[in-house]
Design a protein around this motif. Structure first.
Motif, PDB file in Angstrom:
ATOM      1  N   ARG A 142       0.841  -1.203   0.000  1.00 28.14           N
ATOM      2  CA  ARG A 142       0.000   0.000   0.000  1.00 28.14           C
ATOM      3  C   ARG A 142       0.878   1.256   0.000  1.00 28.14           C
ATOM      4  NH1 ARG A 142      -1.844   0.651   4.788  1.00 28.14           N
ATOM      5  NH2 ARG A 142      -0.425  -0.856   5.639  1.00 28.14           N
ATOM      6  N   PRO A 143       0.387   2.356  -0.553  1.00 30.13           N
ATOM      7  CA  PRO A 143       1.210   3.574  -0.613  1.00 30.13           C
ATOM      8  C   PRO A 143       1.360   4.299   0.725  1.00 30.13           C
ATOM      9  CG  PRO A 143      -0.901   3.949  -1.683  1.00 30.13           C
ATOM     10  CD  PRO A 143      -0.848   2.486  -1.332  1.00 30.13           C
ATOM     11  N   GLU A 144       0.456   4.095   1.674  1.00 33.92           N
ATOM     12  CA  GLU A 144       0.501   4.869   2.930  1.00 33.92           C
ATOM     13  C   GLU A 144       1.813   4.712   3.692  1.00 33.92           C
ATOM     14  OE1 GLU A 144      -3.548   4.426   1.544  1.00 33.92           O
ATOM     15  OE2 GLU A 144      -2.109   2.874   2.106  1.00 33.92           O
ATOM     16  N   PRO A 145       2.294   3.493   3.946  1.00 34.82           N
ATOM     17  CA  PRO A 145       3.562   3.417   4.672  1.00 34.82           C
ATOM     18  C   PRO A 145       4.727   4.011   3.881  1.00 34.82           C
ATOM     19  CG  PRO A 145       2.808   1.194   4.080  1.00 34.82           C
ATOM     20  CD  PRO A 145       1.726   2.161   3.705  1.00 34.82           C
ATOM     21  N   LEU A 146       4.661   3.928   2.572  1.00 31.13           N
ATOM     22  CA  LEU A 146       5.723   4.479   1.736  1.00 31.13           C
ATOM     23  C   LEU A 146       5.708   5.999   1.765  1.00 31.13           C
ATOM     24  CD1 LEU A 146       5.216   2.010  -1.213  1.00 31.13           C
ATOM     25  CD2 LEU A 146       6.768   1.792   0.734  1.00 31.13           C
ATOM     26  N   ARG A 147       4.497   6.570   1.796  1.00 27.07           N
ATOM     27  CA  ARG A 147       4.363   8.029   1.915  1.00 27.07           C
ATOM     28  C   ARG A 147       4.944   8.478   3.257  1.00 27.07           C
ATOM     29  NH1 ARG A 147      -0.932   8.557   1.323  1.00 27.07           N
ATOM     30  NH2 ARG A 147      -0.721   8.678  -0.931  1.00 27.07           N
ATOM     31  N   ASP A 148       4.602   7.749   4.310  1.00 30.27           N
ATOM     32  CA  ASP A 148       5.115   8.096   5.643  1.00 30.27           C
ATOM     33  C   ASP A 148       6.636   8.026   5.675  1.00 30.27           C
ATOM     34  OD1 ASP A 148       2.463   8.312   6.391  1.00 30.27           O
ATOM     35  OD2 ASP A 148       2.419   6.404   7.489  1.00 30.27           O
ATOM     36  N   LEU A 149       7.186   6.954   5.124  1.00 35.57           N
ATOM     37  CA  LEU A 149       8.634   6.776   5.135  1.00 35.57           C
ATOM     38  C   LEU A 149       9.334   7.876   4.336  1.00 35.57           C
ATOM     39  CD1 LEU A 149      11.063   5.063   5.947  1.00 35.57           C
ATOM     40  CD2 LEU A 149      10.753   3.817   3.795  1.00 35.57           C
ATOM     41  N   THR A 150       8.813   8.199   3.178  1.00 39.80           N
ATOM     42  CA  THR A 150       9.416   9.242   2.347  1.00 39.80           C
ATOM     43  C   THR A 150       9.360  10.599   3.050  1.00 39.80           C
ATOM     44  OG1 THR A 150       8.784   8.022   0.364  1.00 39.80           O
ATOM     45  CG2 THR A 150       9.386  10.318   0.067  1.00 39.80           C
ATOM     46  N   ALA A 151       8.242  10.898   3.702  1.00 40.09           N
ATOM     47  CA  ALA A 151       8.113  12.164   4.436  1.00 40.09           C
ATOM     48  C   ALA A 151       9.103  12.202   5.604  1.00 40.09           C
ATOM     49  CB  ALA A 151       6.686  12.337   4.943  1.00 40.09           C
ATOM     50  N   LEU A 152       9.263  11.087   6.297  1.00 38.29           N
ATOM     51  CA  LEU A 152      10.227  11.042   7.408  1.00 38.29           C
ATOM     52  C   LEU A 152      11.652  11.227   6.905  1.00 38.29           C
ATOM     53  CD1 LEU A 152       8.562   8.155   9.375  1.00 38.29           C
ATOM     54  CD2 LEU A 152       9.008  10.448  10.292  1.00 38.29           C
ATOM     55  N   PHE A 153      11.981  10.603   5.779  1.00 34.39           N
ATOM     56  CA  PHE A 153      13.311  10.794   5.206  1.00 34.39           C
ATOM     57  C   PHE A 153      13.543  12.256   4.858  1.00 34.39           C
ATOM     58  CE2 PHE A 153      15.593  11.556   1.241  1.00 34.39           C
ATOM     59  CZ  PHE A 153      16.884  11.264   1.657  1.00 34.39           C
ATOM     60  N   ALA A 154      12.565  12.877   4.171  1.00 36.01           N
ATOM     61  CA  ALA A 154      12.713  14.283   3.775  1.00 36.01           C
ATOM     62  C   ALA A 154      12.884  15.168   5.003  1.00 36.01           C
ATOM     63  CB  ALA A 154      11.516  14.724   2.941  1.00 36.01           C
ATOM     64  N   GLU A 155      12.119  14.885   6.033  1.00 35.70           N
ATOM     65  CA  GLU A 155      12.241  15.670   7.268  1.00 35.70           C
ATOM     66  C   GLU A 155      13.620  15.475   7.896  1.00 35.70           C
ATOM     67  OE1 GLU A 155       9.829  16.374  11.462  1.00 35.70           O
ATOM     68  OE2 GLU A 155       9.161  14.798  10.090  1.00 35.70           O
ATOM     69  N   ALA A 156      14.079  14.235   7.944  1.00 31.27           N
ATOM     70  CA  ALA A 156      15.393  13.960   8.541  1.00 31.27           C
ATOM     71  C   ALA A 156      16.520  14.568   7.712  1.00 31.27           C
ATOM     72  CB  ALA A 156      15.602  12.450   8.684  1.00 31.27           C
ATOM     73  N   ARG A 157      16.390  14.501   6.412  1.00 28.51           N
ATOM     74  CA  ARG A 157      17.466  14.956   5.531  1.00 28.51           C
ATOM     75  C   ARG A 157      17.523  16.473   5.399  1.00 28.51           C
ATOM     76  NH1 ARG A 157      21.000  16.668   3.111  1.00 28.51           N
ATOM     77  NH2 ARG A 157      21.965  16.006   1.174  1.00 28.51           N
ATOM     78  N   PHE A 158      16.371  17.131   5.393  1.00 31.25           N
ATOM     79  CA  PHE A 158      16.363  18.543   5.028  1.00 31.25           C
ATOM     80  C   PHE A 158      15.938  19.512   6.123  1.00 31.25           C
ATOM     81  CE2 PHE A 158      15.674  16.125   1.066  1.00 31.25           C
ATOM     82  CZ  PHE A 158      16.856  16.469   0.431  1.00 31.25           C
ATOM     83  N   SER A 159      15.557  19.026   7.287  1.00 28.09           N
ATOM     84  CA  SER A 159      15.122  19.947   8.339  1.00 28.09           C
ATOM     85  C   SER A 159      16.268  20.228   9.308  1.00 28.09           C
ATOM     86  CB  SER A 159      13.937  19.364   9.112  1.00 28.09           C
ATOM     87  OG  SER A 159      14.371  18.287   9.921  1.00 28.09           O
ATOM     88  N   ASP A 160      16.107  21.305  10.060  1.00 23.54           N
ATOM     89  CA  ASP A 160      17.098  21.662  11.070  1.00 23.54           C
ATOM     90  C   ASP A 160      16.688  21.214  12.467  1.00 23.54           C
ATOM     91  OD1 ASP A 160      18.764  22.892   9.215  1.00 23.54           O
ATOM     92  OD2 ASP A 160      17.794  24.846   9.448  1.00 23.54           O
ATOM     93  N   HIS A 161      15.414  20.893  12.650  1.00 18.08           N
ATOM     94  CA  HIS A 161      14.967  20.528  13.996  1.00 18.08           C
ATOM     95  C   HIS A 161      15.379  19.089  14.340  1.00 18.08           C
ATOM     96  CE1 HIS A 161      11.520  19.238  11.491  1.00 18.08           C
ATOM     97  NE2 HIS A 161      11.470  18.222  12.343  1.00 18.08           N
ATOM     98  N   ALA A 162      15.292  18.782  15.601  1.00 18.73           N
ATOM     99  CA  ALA A 162      15.716  17.471  16.082  1.00 18.73           C
ATOM    100  C   ALA A 162      14.841  16.364  15.507  1.00 18.73           C
ATOM    101  CB  ALA A 162      15.655  17.435  17.608  1.00 18.73           C
ATOM    102  N   ILE A 163      15.482  15.275  15.143  1.00 15.37           N
ATOM    103  CA  ILE A 163      14.784  14.046  14.751  1.00 15.37           C
ATOM    104  C   ILE A 163      14.906  13.119  15.958  1.00 15.37           C
ATOM    105  CG2 ILE A 163      14.740  12.094  13.160  1.00 15.37           C
ATOM    106  CD1 ILE A 163      13.903  14.780  11.908  1.00 15.37           C
ATOM    107  N   THR A 164      13.765  12.727  16.480  1.00 14.31           N
ATOM    108  CA  THR A 164      13.730  12.021  17.758  1.00 14.31           C
ATOM    109  C   THR A 164      13.525  10.516  17.560  1.00 14.31           C
ATOM    110  OG1 THR A 164      11.335  12.223  17.960  1.00 14.31           O
ATOM    111  CG2 THR A 164      12.672  14.087  18.782  1.00 14.31           C
ATOM    112  N   GLU A 165      13.507   9.827  18.669  1.00 11.94           N
ATOM    113  CA  GLU A 165      13.213   8.394  18.646  1.00 11.94           C
ATOM    114  C   GLU A 165      11.786   8.140  18.163  1.00 11.94           C
ATOM    115  OE1 GLU A 165      15.347   5.842  18.931  1.00 11.94           O
ATOM    116  OE2 GLU A 165      16.860   7.421  19.034  1.00 11.94           O
ATOM    117  N   ASP A 166      10.886   9.118  18.330  1.00  9.89           N
ATOM    118  CA  ASP A 166       9.528   8.981  17.794  1.00  9.89           C
ATOM    119  C   ASP A 166       9.559   8.930  16.260  1.00  9.89           C
ATOM    120  OD1 ASP A 166       8.410   8.952  20.330  1.00  9.89           O
ATOM    121  OD2 ASP A 166       7.878  11.093  20.288  1.00  9.89           O
TER     122      ASP A 166
END
Length: 163
Positions: free
Chosen positions: A116-140
């Motif tokens: 299904r696309p939902e987990p893939l959308r979530d994973l891609t969004a998390l990657f983009a956030e981790a790769r391109f944001s300045d805020h902390a990426i947490t254990e959550d």
């Protein structure tokens, strides 16, 4: 009788001579050959339509889960897991195409195998956030990436016959 076309083309100021036409035709042939070679190279670089190898895709997801567990840094873990997934999908015959956005690539590659696309959308969004944001990426964030990859793993296991 000489051919009237040869006579007309041979006169100065009337038409273009044969050597010019030959040069234009040769240039056109070279341009068409170069275009054909470029398309052939692109066809090798991008994968033909069709489903990737299910076992290879499953190995890619499992490798990503392993990478997600490794680093102490949650940001590095999310980024490493996503990169491993992309490399594994490429190895499984589902590499990214030239014009594809990351979500389009991962969705195309795995939806053909029933993920299904939902987990893939979530994973891609998390990657983009981790790769391109300045805020902390947490254990959550790491846990959310794990859930997305685990959902894809479960769905792939059913396809690969490993359930």
């Amino acid at each position: 009788g000489t051919n009237w076309m040869v006579t007309v083309l041979a006169r100065p100021g009337h038409g273009t001579g044969w050597p010019t036409w030959m040069a234009i035709a040769a240039g056109g042939a070279v341009a068409l050959a170069a275009l054909g070679a470029r398309r052939a190279t692109r066809a090798v670089r991008t994968n033909a339509p069709g489903a990737p190898d299910a076992d290879g895709a499953l190995r890619a997801v499992e490798g990503s889960l392993a990478d997600l567990r490794q680093p102490d840094d949650a940001r590095a873990g999310v980024i490493a897991a996503y990169r491993r997934l992309l490399d594994g999908l490429d190895d499984a015959g589902a590499g990214r195409r030239d014009a594809e956005a990351p979500f389009e690539h991962v969705t195309r590659a795995l939806s053909t195998l029933g993920v299904r696309p939902e987990p893939l959308r979530d994973l891609t969004a998390l990657f983009a956030e981790a790769r391109f944001s300045d805020h902390a990426i947490t254990e959550d964030h790491r846990a959310a990436a794990f859930r997305a990859l685990d959902a894809a793993r479960i769905e792939l296991q059913a396809v690969a016959g490993c359930a």
